[in-house]
Design an enzyme around this catalytic site. Sequence first.
Site, short mmCIF file in Angstrom:
data_model
loop_
_atom_site.label_atom_id
_atom_site.label_comp_id
_atom_site.label_asym_id
_atom_site.label_seq_id
_atom_site.Cartn_x
_atom_site.Cartn_y
_atom_site.Cartn_z
N PHE A 83 0.85 -1.19 0.00
CA PHE A 83 0.00 0.00 0.00
C PHE A 83 0.89 1.24 0.00
CE2 PHE A 83 -2.29 3.55 1.85
CZ PHE A 83 -3.48 3.52 1.15
N ASP A 127 9.19 2.63 1.44
CA ASP A 127 8.03 3.35 1.94
C ASP A 127 7.95 3.10 3.44
OD1 ASP A 127 5.58 4.25 2.77
OD2 ASP A 127 4.44 3.41 1.09
N LYS A 182 2.97 10.05 8.09
CA LYS A 182 2.24 9.65 9.30
C LYS A 182 2.76 10.26 10.61
CE LYS A 182 -0.62 5.90 7.82
NZ LYS A 182 -0.45 5.50 6.43
C1 PLP Z 1 -0.67 5.71 5.00
C2 PLP Z 1 0.30 5.22 4.03
C3 PLP Z 1 0.49 5.85 2.78
C4 PLP Z 1 -0.33 7.02 2.34
O1 PLP Z 1 -0.20 8.13 3.17
P1 PLP Z 1 -1.31 9.28 3.16
O2 PLP Z 1 -0.77 10.32 4.10
O3 PLP Z 1 -2.60 8.67 3.60
O4 PLP Z 1 -1.40 9.79 1.77
C5 PLP Z 1 1.47 5.34 1.96
N1 PLP Z 1 2.20 4.28 2.31
C6 PLP Z 1 2.05 3.65 3.48
C7 PLP Z 1 2.92 2.49 3.83
C8 PLP Z 1 1.09 4.08 4.38
O5 PLP Z 1 0.91 3.45 5.54
#
Ligand code: PLP
Length: 405
Positions: free
Chosen positions: A144, A229, A264
């Site tokens: 994700f 990520d 986050k």
């Molecule tokens: C939450 C999340 C995103 C997206 O971040 P947003 O601030 O909601 O756009 C991307 N990658 C990972 C792993 C996430 O947990």
Amino acid sequence: MMIPETDQTVAEAATSVDAEMRHEAGAYYKRPLTIVRGLGATVWDDAGRSYIDCVGGIAVANVGHANPHVVAALSAQAGTIMSCPEMFHNDVRARYLTRLAAVLPPAMDRIFLTNSGTEAIETAIKAARLSTGRAGIVATMRGFHGRTFGALSATWDPHYRQPFGPLVPGFRHVRFNDIASLEQAIDDTVAAVIIEPVQGEGGVYPADPEYLRSAAHLCQQHGALLIFDEIQTGFGRTGRLWAHEHVGEDGAATVTPDLLCLAKGIAGGVPMGAVGFGMRVAAFPPGLHGSTFGGNPLACAAGLAVLDEIAEQELVRRSAKMGARLRAGLEALMPEHPLIRAVRGQGLLIGIELRERVQPYLERLTALGVLAMTAGSLVIRLVPPLVITEEQVDAVIAACAEALR
Ligand SMILES: *Cc1c(COP(=O)(O)O)cnc(C)c1O
């Protein structure tokens, strides 16, 4: 809806639920709960009921709700200057970049600031394409990465993707933790490989250290860039400042990404994201990429306070310690709780996989005073503030024991 005349709080609750239902665009499954206040790892609803918050703003409130250091930094900065686009220098941004660079992996000393996770991913994808002159992006199944078009193209879940095509060309997905399929996918047309060191949304699956080492090696070999990520796993969430730091723990080689995406927990709840650029990544020429809000002094002030709090409160160590306690407590439930199929995670990013859909069990947990969320339909995800206390961890374990009976 009936509104009891005597109970002001209930009346307000009915009003805010009604108003949201009337005006929201429909994108969210909403729980019948109005959260009005938080402190540390506790939140309160509009009837004054308290909950141990294992949602934590979706892994955002790492330093705790209403953290006094963050509150003070924000109010001071709000009264000084909030808006200062990156066409000007700013003192707070300068301090923030210096502090963040100091804790990024070695030789990662350039940073692009965004307002969210998905924008950090967009930035990393653009930087990878610009830097390599290639288009291919290899992502992983169950991964994700966000919901804007570039990030969505890297996200795996067909449910999120299908209605919105055509997506960005050049993306493909390989099996997570499978070195052979990565080997097959990486060739000289690939700009970057993007991996979460622990898949969060996809079900809380940590990457094998050997998998991350192989990814780095294959990228090096083929001139592709490695994007981690760490939007969910960063800022102490997994018991290390960055989750990929776990890779060296087996005594073998460590791994450093070329691009590191963060968001986050970065600014204590203020919308912010960042991308660290390693030495193999070309800088953007001026004018090629940008953001109105990116790098604003308000977010930078909050980000500075978060880095201070993580260091001063030793929150990385605390995350490891509380995470180990929580995980051990949950694992100990398994013999008596056949509903639990597996307990996975690192630090305070923990997944409890059930043999049934988790939704009714989340409701039971709420009734027992614990807020939790899903990671797919079969996994309960626990991502509390890293300031959670031992007593609260034990209370979460007790609530799970009761709810998952
Ligand atoms: C939450 C999340 C995103 C997206 O971040 P947003 O601030 O909601 O756009 C991307 N990658 C990972 C792993 C996430 O947990």
